[in-house]
Motif scaffolding. Structure first.
Motif, mmCIF file in Angstrom:
data_model
loop_
_atom_site.group_PDB
_atom_site.id
_atom_site.type_symbol
_atom_site.label_atom_id
_atom_site.label_comp_id
_atom_site.label_asym_id
_atom_site.label_seq_id
_atom_site.Cartn_x
_atom_site.Cartn_y
_atom_site.Cartn_z
ATOM 1 N N LEU A 1 -10.080 -1.502 -3.777
ATOM 2 C CA LEU A 1 -10.193 -0.288 -2.969
ATOM 3 C C LEU A 1 -9.885 0.941 -3.815
ATOM 4 C CD1 LEU A 1 -10.294 1.471 -0.419
ATOM 5 C CD2 LEU A 1 -8.001 0.661 0.154
ATOM 6 N N ASP A 2 -8.793 0.885 -4.544
ATOM 7 C CA ASP A 2 -8.369 2.012 -5.377
ATOM 8 C C ASP A 2 -9.447 2.364 -6.405
ATOM 9 O OD1 ASP A 2 -6.804 4.013 -6.385
ATOM 10 O OD2 ASP A 2 -5.378 2.691 -7.391
ATOM 11 N N ALA A 3 -9.956 1.350 -7.102
ATOM 12 C CA ALA A 3 -10.962 1.589 -8.142
ATOM 13 C C ALA A 3 -12.285 2.073 -7.555
ATOM 14 C CB ALA A 3 -11.178 0.316 -8.955
ATOM 15 N N ALA A 4 -12.690 1.489 -6.426
ATOM 16 C CA ALA A 4 -13.963 1.874 -5.805
ATOM 17 C C ALA A 4 -13.973 3.340 -5.420
ATOM 18 C CB ALA A 4 -14.229 1.005 -4.581
ATOM 19 N N THR B 1 0.876 -1.171 0.000
ATOM 20 C CA THR B 1 0.000 0.000 0.000
ATOM 21 C C THR B 1 0.913 1.221 0.000
ATOM 22 O OG1 THR B 1 -0.111 -0.129 2.413
ATOM 23 C CG2 THR B 1 -1.913 -1.115 1.164
ATOM 24 N N ASP B 2 0.646 2.159 -0.902
ATOM 25 C CA ASP B 2 1.583 3.272 -1.093
ATOM 26 C C ASP B 2 0.914 4.616 -0.848
ATOM 27 O OD1 ASP B 2 -0.064 3.463 -3.276
ATOM 28 O OD2 ASP B 2 1.468 2.924 -4.753
ATOM 29 N N ASP B 3 1.674 5.680 -1.083
ATOM 30 C CA ASP B 3 1.166 7.023 -0.842
ATOM 31 C C ASP B 3 -0.016 7.352 -1.752
ATOM 32 O OD1 ASP B 3 1.633 9.669 0.570
ATOM 33 O OD2 ASP B 3 1.714 10.304 -1.531
ATOM 34 N N LYS B 4 -0.014 6.811 -2.966
ATOM 35 C CA LYS B 4 -1.125 7.048 -3.889
ATOM 36 C C LYS B 4 -2.430 6.490 -3.317
ATOM 37 C CE LYS B 4 -2.740 6.074 -8.600
ATOM 38 N NZ LYS B 4 -3.946 5.327 -8.187
ATOM 39 N N LEU B 5 -2.359 5.280 -2.748
ATOM 40 C CA LEU B 5 -3.552 4.689 -2.148
ATOM 41 C C LEU B 5 -3.994 5.503 -0.934
ATOM 42 C CD1 LEU B 5 -5.427 2.218 -2.580
ATOM 43 C CD2 LEU B 5 -4.138 1.074 -0.774
ATOM 44 N N ASN B 6 -3.030 5.954 -0.130
ATOM 45 C CA ASN B 6 -3.357 6.807 1.004
ATOM 46 C C ASN B 6 -4.091 8.073 0.553
ATOM 47 O OD1 ASN B 6 -2.047 5.000 2.665
ATOM 48 N ND2 ASN B 6 -0.174 6.214 2.827
ATOM 49 N N GLN B 7 -3.630 8.645 -0.539
ATOM 50 C CA GLN B 7 -4.264 9.857 -1.062
ATOM 51 C C GLN B 7 -5.688 9.563 -1.535
ATOM 52 O OE1 GLN B 7 -2.738 13.042 -1.085
ATOM 53 N NE2 GLN B 7 -4.873 13.639 -1.459
ATOM 54 N N THR B 8 -5.875 8.392 -2.138
ATOM 55 C CA THR B 8 -7.212 7.992 -2.592
ATOM 56 C C THR B 8 -8.177 7.899 -1.414
ATOM 57 O OG1 THR B 8 -6.331 6.801 -4.501
ATOM 58 C CG2 THR B 8 -8.524 6.170 -3.754
ATOM 59 N N VAL B 9 -7.727 7.291 -0.320
ATOM 60 C CA VAL B 9 -8.563 7.192 0.883
ATOM 61 C C VAL B 9 -8.826 8.580 1.463
ATOM 62 C CG1 VAL B 9 -8.657 6.335 3.254
ATOM 63 C CG2 VAL B 9 -7.832 4.836 1.416
ATOM 64 N N LYS B 10 -7.794 9.365 1.554
ATOM 65 C CA LYS B 10 -7.932 10.731 2.086
ATOM 66 C C LYS B 10 -8.952 11.525 1.268
ATOM 67 C CE LYS B 10 -5.208 15.010 2.519
ATOM 68 N NZ LYS B 10 -5.658 15.454 3.851
ATOM 69 N N ASP B 11 -8.854 11.446 -0.056
ATOM 70 C CA ASP B 11 -9.774 12.181 -0.931
ATOM 71 C C ASP B 11 -11.214 11.711 -0.744
ATOM 72 O OD1 ASP B 11 -7.611 13.567 -1.921
ATOM 73 O OD2 ASP B 11 -7.473 12.427 -3.790
ATOM 74 N N TRP B 12 -11.390 10.393 -0.597
ATOM 75 C CA TRP B 12 -12.733 9.835 -0.406
ATOM 76 C C TRP B 12 -13.381 10.371 0.876
ATOM 77 C CZ3 TRP B 12 -16.167 7.045 -3.173
ATOM 78 C CH2 TRP B 12 -17.230 6.435 -2.496
ATOM 79 N N LEU B 13 -12.631 10.361 1.957
ATOM 80 C CA LEU B 13 -13.173 10.810 3.238
ATOM 81 C C LEU B 13 -13.504 12.301 3.216
ATOM 82 C CD1 LEU B 13 -10.948 8.807 5.744
ATOM 83 C CD2 LEU B 13 -13.255 8.289 4.966
ATOM 84 N N LEU B 14 -12.700 13.074 2.510
ATOM 85 C CA LEU B 14 -12.986 14.498 2.401
ATOM 86 C C LEU B 14 -14.212 14.740 1.518
ATOM 87 C CD1 LEU B 14 -12.150 17.386 3.098
ATOM 88 C CD2 LEU B 14 -10.656 17.350 1.079
ATOM 89 N N ARG B 15 -14.277 14.027 0.408
ATOM 90 C CA ARG B 15 -15.359 14.222 -0.560
ATOM 91 C C ARG B 15 -16.705 13.716 -0.037
ATOM 92 N NH1 ARG B 15 -12.731 11.919 -4.256
ATOM 93 N NH2 ARG B 15 -13.842 9.930 -4.506
ATOM 94 N N ASP C 1 -11.127 15.815 6.811
ATOM 95 C CA ASP C 1 -9.791 16.039 6.258
ATOM 96 C C ASP C 1 -8.755 15.392 7.169
ATOM 97 O OD1 ASP C 1 -7.719 16.893 4.689
ATOM 98 O OD2 ASP C 1 -7.849 19.001 5.272
ATOM 99 N N ILE C 2 -8.388 14.169 6.840
ATOM 100 C CA ILE C 2 -7.416 13.441 7.664
ATOM 101 C C ILE C 2 -6.000 13.648 7.131
ATOM 102 C CG2 ILE C 2 -9.156 11.685 8.178
ATOM 103 C CD1 ILE C 2 -7.388 9.820 6.294
ATOM 104 N N LYS C 3 -5.029 13.214 7.895
ATOM 105 C CA LYS C 3 -3.643 13.151 7.431
ATOM 106 C C LYS C 3 -3.344 11.738 6.945
ATOM 107 C CE LYS C 3 -1.983 16.802 10.505
ATOM 108 N NZ LYS C 3 -1.016 17.168 11.594
ATOM 109 N N LYS C 4 -2.619 11.642 5.850
ATOM 110 C CA LYS C 4 -2.365 10.325 5.252
ATOM 111 C C LYS C 4 -1.623 9.394 6.197
ATOM 112 C CE LYS C 4 -0.609 12.250 1.522
ATOM 113 N NZ LYS C 4 0.038 12.403 0.201
ATOM 114 N N GLU C 5 -0.769 9.947 7.039
ATOM 115 C CA GLU C 5 0.011 9.085 7.933
ATOM 116 C C GLU C 5 -0.840 8.450 9.026
ATOM 117 O OE1 GLU C 5 1.090 13.418 9.170
ATOM 118 O OE2 GLU C 5 0.660 12.310 7.314
ATOM 119 N N TRP C 6 -2.069 8.887 9.178
ATOM 120 C CA TRP C 6 -2.960 8.284 10.173
ATOM 121 C C TRP C 6 -3.508 6.928 9.738
ATOM 122 C CZ3 TRP C 6 -6.664 13.043 11.254
ATOM 123 C CH2 TRP C 6 -5.926 14.057 11.905
ATOM 124 N N ILE C 7 -3.385 6.576 8.473
ATOM 125 C CA ILE C 7 -4.053 5.397 7.922
ATOM 126 C C ILE C 7 -3.259 4.122 8.215
ATOM 127 C CG2 ILE C 7 -4.918 4.290 5.813
ATOM 128 C CD1 ILE C 7 -5.078 7.130 4.587
#
Length: 389
Positions: free
Chosen positions: A278-281, A65-79, A84-90
C-alpha cells in the motif's frame, strides 16, 4: 505503454484462483480464463522492490499502521480524487467486503431494509442477507446500450423505509462512473429519507474517456458524515492476494463502533506485506498506473470494435474498471446454453451474468486486464465459435 504489459505471465500452479480453478469451474483445462477481477500483469517495480526489501528483512512480527501510512493515503486521495480527508477518519481492514459486513452491523439492525442497485457485485447480496437484513433492489435501467439509475424507483424504495444503501461506484459489472449530478441526486435522497450510505469505491482509480471519479463523501459535509467509503489499492495495483484496504469513516461514534466490531472478530491488523505494498503503491505507483490505464482503454476499445460487426453480442462501453459487461441476448440462447456456448464452444471462461442478479440473464462479464494479445485471443475464440453456429 510499459513493456511489462506485453507478455503474459505464467500463473498456473501458483495457487491462482483465476488460473488453477479453471477445470473445477469450467470442466476442462483448455478454457481461457477471463473471469475473476485480478490482472494478468506484473505489479509496478516500486511495489515489487518494496516487497522484496520487506522479505529480506526476514522478520514478520506484529505490524502496525501508523501516521505516516495515514498521510500516504490522505495524499493519494487529495492528489487523485481532490478529496481532502482527515487522517483520523481512516480505518484499515483486510478487504472492502469485510468492511461492508462490519458497516452493516453498525449502521443497521436485524430486519432493516438495505438497498443495492442490480445487477451488481455478487457479495453485496450476502452482505445484506447473512445479517438478517431485508434485501431491497433498485434495478438499473438498460437503455440504448448503457445503464442509468431509476431515480423514481429509488425514491419510492427509500420512502418505504430503507435504512442503508450500498453504492457501487464505479459500478461492477456495468462499468458506469456515476456523474456528479447522479451522485448529488442520490446523496440528496439519502439525506432526505435518512438513509446511510455505504460506498464501495474500490475501482476509483480505473477511469477512462476523460471521466472523473468523484467520491460521494466529497460532495458535502452532510453526506460525508452519513457515508462510509470503502477503498483499496488492490484492484488498481493488482494486489488482491495481499488483503489490504481502508475505509473513510468521518462519524467518530460509528468509527469507534466499527473498530470494536473488528476486534470482536479478531481483525486487528493488516499483514506486513500488504502494508508495504500500500505504502509503495500510493507513493511511487502512479507512472505504472498511467501506463495501465492506457492498456486497459486500448483493450476495451478493441473489444468493442470487434463486436460492433457482430449483432449477436454487444460489449457495453465501460467508463471505468477493467470488467466488460457483454450483452449476449441477441444470440437467442437460454442462459444455461449461453454459459455452455462460452465455455464449451468458445473455450473462454467468463463470469456468469446471473451471479450478479436476475437482471444479468443473457449477459456475461469479461476481464480485460491482460496483455492485448491475450484479450485478442479471447475475442477471436468467441467470434470463431459464433461463426460455427
Amino acid at each position: 505503454m510499459s513493456s511489462l504489459f506485453e507478455k503474459l505471465p505464467k500463473r498456473e500452479n501458483t495457487r491462482s484462483v483465476k488460473w488453477d480453478m479453471v477445470k473445477t469451474l469450467y470442466g476442462a483445462e483448455d478454457v481461457q480464463p477471463m473471469w475473476v477481477a485480478d490482472m494478468d500483469l506484473p505489479i509496478a517495480e516500486p511495489i515489487r522492490d518494496a516487497l522484496v526489501n520487506r522479505a529480506e528483512h526476514a522478520i514478520f512480527g506484529y505490524t502496525l499502521t501508523d501516521d505516516k501510512l495515514n498521510q500516504t493515503v490522505k495524499d493519494w486521495l487529495l492528489r487523485r480524487h481532490n478529496w481532502d480527508i482527515k487522517k483520523e477518519w481512516i480505518i484499515y481492514s483486510p478487504g472492502v467486503i469485510p468492511t461492508l459486513h462490519m458497516a452493516i452491523l453498525n449502521v443497521t439492525n436485524p430486519g432493516d431494509s438495505v438497498l443495492i442497485q442490480t445487477p451488481v457485485y455478487p457479495p453485496f447480496y450476502d452482505i445484506v442477507k447473512s445479517h438478517d437484513r431485508k434485501l431491497v433492489t433498485n434495478p438499473l435501467e438498460y437503455k440504448n446500450g448503457a445503464y442509468e439509475i431509476d431515480f423514481d424507483d429509488l425514491e419510492t424504495k427509500f420512502k418505504q423505509g430503507v435504512k442503508a444503501f450500498i453504492l457501487c461506484n464505479p459500478h461492477n459489472p456495468v462499468g458506469r462512473v456515476w456523474s456528479k449530478q447522479d451522485l448529488e441526486k442520490m446523496a440528496a435522497l439519502c439525506l432526505q429519507y435518512d438513509v446511510f450510505m455505504l460506498s464501495d469505491e474500490i475501482h476509483a482509480d480505473l477511469i477512462f474517456d476523460g471521466k472523473k471519479h468523484i467520491p460521494i463523501g466529497s460532495l458535502s459535509n452532510e453526506i460525508n458524515n452519513r457515508t462510509i467509503t470503502c477503498m483499496s489499492p488492490t484492484k488498481t495495483f493488482n494486489l488482491a492476494g495481499l488483503n489490504v484496504s481502508y475505509a473513510i469513516v468521518p462519524d467518530k461514534d460509528i468509527r469507534v463502533a466499527m473498530q470494536k466490531e473488528y476486534r470482536k472478530y479478531g481483525m486487528t491488523m493488516l499483514n506486513a506485506m500488504g502494508i508495504a505494498a500500500l505504502d509503495a503503491a500510493y507513493t511511487d505507483g502512479e507512472s505504472w498506473l498511467d501506463d495501465l490505464l492506457t492498456l486497459l482503454e486500448h483493450n476495451r476499445n478493441i473489444l468493442i470494435e470487434a463486436f460492433q460487426e457482430r449483432p449477436e453480442i454487444t460489449a457495453i462501453r465501460a467508463e471505468g474498471t477493467y470488467l466488460i459487461w457483454l450483452d449476449c441476448t441477441n444470440m437467442g440462447l437460454s442462459h444455461e446454453d449461453l454459459k455452455k456456448f462460452m465455455q464449451e464452444e468458445a473455450k473462454v471462461g467468463l463470469n456468469d451474468g446471473v451471479s450478479f442478479g436476475k437482471e444479468g440473464e443473457g449477459f456475461m462479464r469479461m476481464n480485460i486486464a491482460s496483455p492485448t494479445t491475450y484479450v485478442q485471443e479471447g475475442i477471436n475464440k468467441i467470434i470463431a465459435a459464433l461463426d460455427k453456429k
